[in-house]
Design a protein around this motif. Structure first.
Motif, PDB file in Angstrom:
ATOM      1  N   ASP A  36       0.821  -1.212   0.000  1.00 35.47           N
ATOM      2  CA  ASP A  36       0.000   0.000   0.000  1.00 35.47           C
ATOM      3  C   ASP A  36       0.854   1.259   0.000  1.00 35.47           C
ATOM      4  O   ASP A  36       0.478   2.267  -0.608  1.00 35.47           O
ATOM      5  CB  ASP A  36      -0.950  -0.016   1.193  1.00 35.47           C
ATOM      6  CG  ASP A  36      -1.981  -1.135   1.082  1.00 35.47           C
ATOM      7  OD1 ASP A  36      -2.363  -1.489  -0.050  1.00 35.47           O
ATOM      8  OD2 ASP A  36      -2.396  -1.660   2.129  1.00 35.47           O
ATOM      9  N   ALA A  40       0.725   4.048  -2.824  1.00 37.17           N
ATOM     10  CA  ALA A  40       0.506   5.460  -2.470  1.00 37.17           C
ATOM     11  C   ALA A  40       1.510   6.356  -3.181  1.00 37.17           C
ATOM     12  O   ALA A  40       1.163   7.458  -3.633  1.00 37.17           O
ATOM     13  CB  ALA A  40       0.594   5.651  -0.953  1.00 37.17           C
ATOM     14  N   ASP A  72      -2.293  14.413   0.316  1.00 36.98           N
ATOM     15  CA  ASP A  72      -2.982  13.365   1.074  1.00 36.98           C
ATOM     16  C   ASP A  72      -2.312  12.014   0.869  1.00 36.98           C
ATOM     17  O   ASP A  72      -2.140  11.248   1.822  1.00 36.98           O
ATOM     18  CB  ASP A  72      -4.455  13.273   0.669  1.00 36.98           C
ATOM     19  CG  ASP A  72      -5.267  14.483   1.091  1.00 36.98           C
ATOM     20  OD1 ASP A  72      -4.823  15.250   1.973  1.00 36.98           O
ATOM     21  OD2 ASP A  72      -6.378  14.659   0.520  1.00 36.98           O
ATOM     22  N   ALA A  73      -1.939  11.710  -0.371  1.00 37.70           N
ATOM     23  CA  ALA A  73      -1.268  10.433  -0.664  1.00 37.70           C
ATOM     24  C   ALA A  73       0.083  10.370   0.038  1.00 37.70           C
ATOM     25  O   ALA A  73       0.467   9.329   0.590  1.00 37.70           O
ATOM     26  CB  ALA A  73      -1.108  10.247  -2.176  1.00 37.70           C
ATOM     27  N   ALA A  76      -0.476   9.804   3.780  1.00 34.68           N
ATOM     28  CA  ALA A  76      -0.846   8.408   4.022  1.00 34.68           C
ATOM     29  C   ALA A  76       0.379   7.502   3.910  1.00 34.68           C
ATOM     30  O   ALA A  76       0.553   6.581   4.720  1.00 34.68           O
ATOM     31  CB  ALA A  76      -1.924   7.970   3.035  1.00 34.68           C
ATOM     32  N   GLU A  79       2.382   7.759   7.076  1.00 33.16           N
ATOM     33  CA  GLU A  79       1.754   7.032   8.183  1.00 33.16           C
ATOM     34  C   GLU A  79       1.947   5.529   8.046  1.00 33.16           C
ATOM     35  O   GLU A  79       2.216   4.828   9.032  1.00 33.16           O
ATOM     36  CB  GLU A  79       0.270   7.392   8.270  1.00 33.16           C
ATOM     37  CG  GLU A  79       0.053   8.827   8.723  1.00 33.16           C
ATOM     38  CD  GLU A  79      -1.377   9.312   8.558  1.00 33.16           C
ATOM     39  OE1 GLU A  79      -2.241   8.537   8.086  1.00 33.16           O
ATOM     40  OE2 GLU A  79      -1.626  10.481   8.909  1.00 33.16           O
ATOM     41  N   VAL A 132      -6.213  -1.740  -0.676  1.00 32.75           N
ATOM     42  CA  VAL A 132      -6.305  -1.304   0.720  1.00 32.75           C
ATOM     43  C   VAL A 132      -7.440  -2.032   1.426  1.00 32.75           C
ATOM     44  O   VAL A 132      -7.281  -2.495   2.561  1.00 32.75           O
ATOM     45  CB  VAL A 132      -6.458   0.232   0.823  1.00 32.75           C
ATOM     46  CG1 VAL A 132      -6.767   0.662   2.250  1.00 32.75           C
ATOM     47  CG2 VAL A 132      -5.197   0.931   0.326  1.00 32.75           C
ATOM     48  N   ASP A 153      -8.370   4.665   7.667  1.00 31.22           N
ATOM     49  CA  ASP A 153      -8.291   6.118   7.487  1.00 31.22           C
ATOM     50  C   ASP A 153      -7.862   6.457   6.062  1.00 31.22           C
ATOM     51  O   ASP A 153      -8.420   7.361   5.420  1.00 31.22           O
ATOM     52  CB  ASP A 153      -7.323   6.740   8.492  1.00 31.22           C
ATOM     53  CG  ASP A 153      -7.843   6.720   9.911  1.00 31.22           C
ATOM     54  OD1 ASP A 153      -9.057   6.477  10.127  1.00 31.22           O
ATOM     55  OD2 ASP A 153      -7.029   6.932  10.839  1.00 31.22           O
ATOM     56  N   HIS A 154      -6.866   5.741   5.570  1.00 28.76           N
ATOM     57  CA  HIS A 154      -6.386   5.945   4.198  1.00 28.76           C
ATOM     58  C   HIS A 154      -7.498   5.612   3.203  1.00 28.76           C
ATOM     59  O   HIS A 154      -7.730   6.362   2.236  1.00 28.76           O
ATOM     60  CB  HIS A 154      -5.146   5.083   3.972  1.00 28.76           C
ATOM     61  CG  HIS A 154      -4.534   5.174   2.623  1.00 28.76           C
ATOM     62  ND1 HIS A 154      -4.357   6.364   1.929  1.00 28.76           N
ATOM     63  CD2 HIS A 154      -4.023   4.203   1.814  1.00 28.76           C
ATOM     64  CE1 HIS A 154      -3.778   6.116   0.760  1.00 28.76           C
ATOM     65  NE2 HIS A 154      -3.583   4.814   0.668  1.00 28.76           N
ATOM     66  N   GLU A 157     -10.095   8.373   2.849  1.00 24.50           N
ATOM     67  CA  GLU A 157      -9.588   9.488   2.028  1.00 24.50           C
ATOM     68  C   GLU A 157      -9.583   9.105   0.546  1.00 24.50           C
ATOM     69  O   GLU A 157      -9.970   9.904  -0.314  1.00 24.50           O
ATOM     70  CB  GLU A 157      -8.191   9.881   2.490  1.00 24.50           C
ATOM     71  CG  GLU A 157      -7.652  11.122   1.843  1.00 24.50           C
ATOM     72  CD  GLU A 157      -8.405  12.382   2.247  1.00 24.50           C
ATOM     73  OE1 GLU A 157      -8.672  13.212   1.351  1.00 24.50           O
ATOM     74  OE2 GLU A 157      -8.715  12.541   3.433  1.00 24.50           O
TER      75      GLU A 157
END
Length: 181
Positions: A36, A40, A72-73, A76, A79, A132, A153-154, A157
């Motif tokens: 993932d 991303a 945002d990507a 993520a 994280e 995901v 959460d990802h 989004e």
């Protein structure tokens, strides 16, 4: 790179973690997260490319959207990489490794019209969303609820961005046909 190398941990290994998650389960979560994470970054680079190259009547809105979606990507990805490290793994990071771990393809270096770019992004988002979703289930089944939460959460989004793309691609527009030529 320094001629003196002291490797603390080899890529592909998972060490004991402070999270009390069994190393074999942690390895499975790390593998899913690294996929993932790679996806991303493919998405990030594609969105950033579109941010740089968008043109046309919707320039301002699309330029801003592409920039925000790329950020945002990237957030993520950060994280997910931090979760990989917390699990005792090593986050995938180099360009070749990212490409080999990703399950989605970068659209390439060519510049496309806005609609084609958005269509390509929507397809990429769909593929990333599927991966995901699968990995949320993997993490849940492993009892790795925190990883599941990071991925949820990802996913939220990603789904919101995919819905935005669907809206951009709608055939209803205020731009006059004569202005489009």
């Amino acid at each position: 790179m320094s001629s003196q190398q002291s490797i603390r941990q080899q890529y592909g290994t998972v060490q004991a973690n402070a999270l009390k998650l069994d190393e074999e389960k942690a390895k499975q979560s790390v593998d899913a997260l690294n996929t993932d994470l790679a996806n991303a970054y493919v998405l990030y680079h594609q969105l950033r490319k579109h941010h740089w190259n968008v043109d046309g009547a919707e320039y301002d809105q699309l330029h801003d959207w592409f920039g925000d979606a790329a950020e945002d990507a990237e957030t993520a990805a950060d994280e997910m990489a931090e979760r990989v490290a917390a699990l005792g793994g090593v986050p995938v990071s180099g360009p070749a490794a990212l490409e080999s771990h990703a399950t989605v393809d970068f659209e390439g270096e060519d510049v496309y019209d806005a609609r084609t770019s958005l269509e390509n992004d929507l397809e990429t988002y769909g593929d990333v969303i599927e991966a995901v979703r699968e990995h949320v289930t993997v993490a849940e089944n492993l009892g790795d609820y925190a990883t599941s939460e990071v991925l949820r959460d990802h996913l939220a989004e990603l789904e919101a961005d995919a819905d935005d793309l669907r809206g951009f691609l709608a055939d209803d527009t205020l731009v006059l046909e004569s202005a489009m030529h």
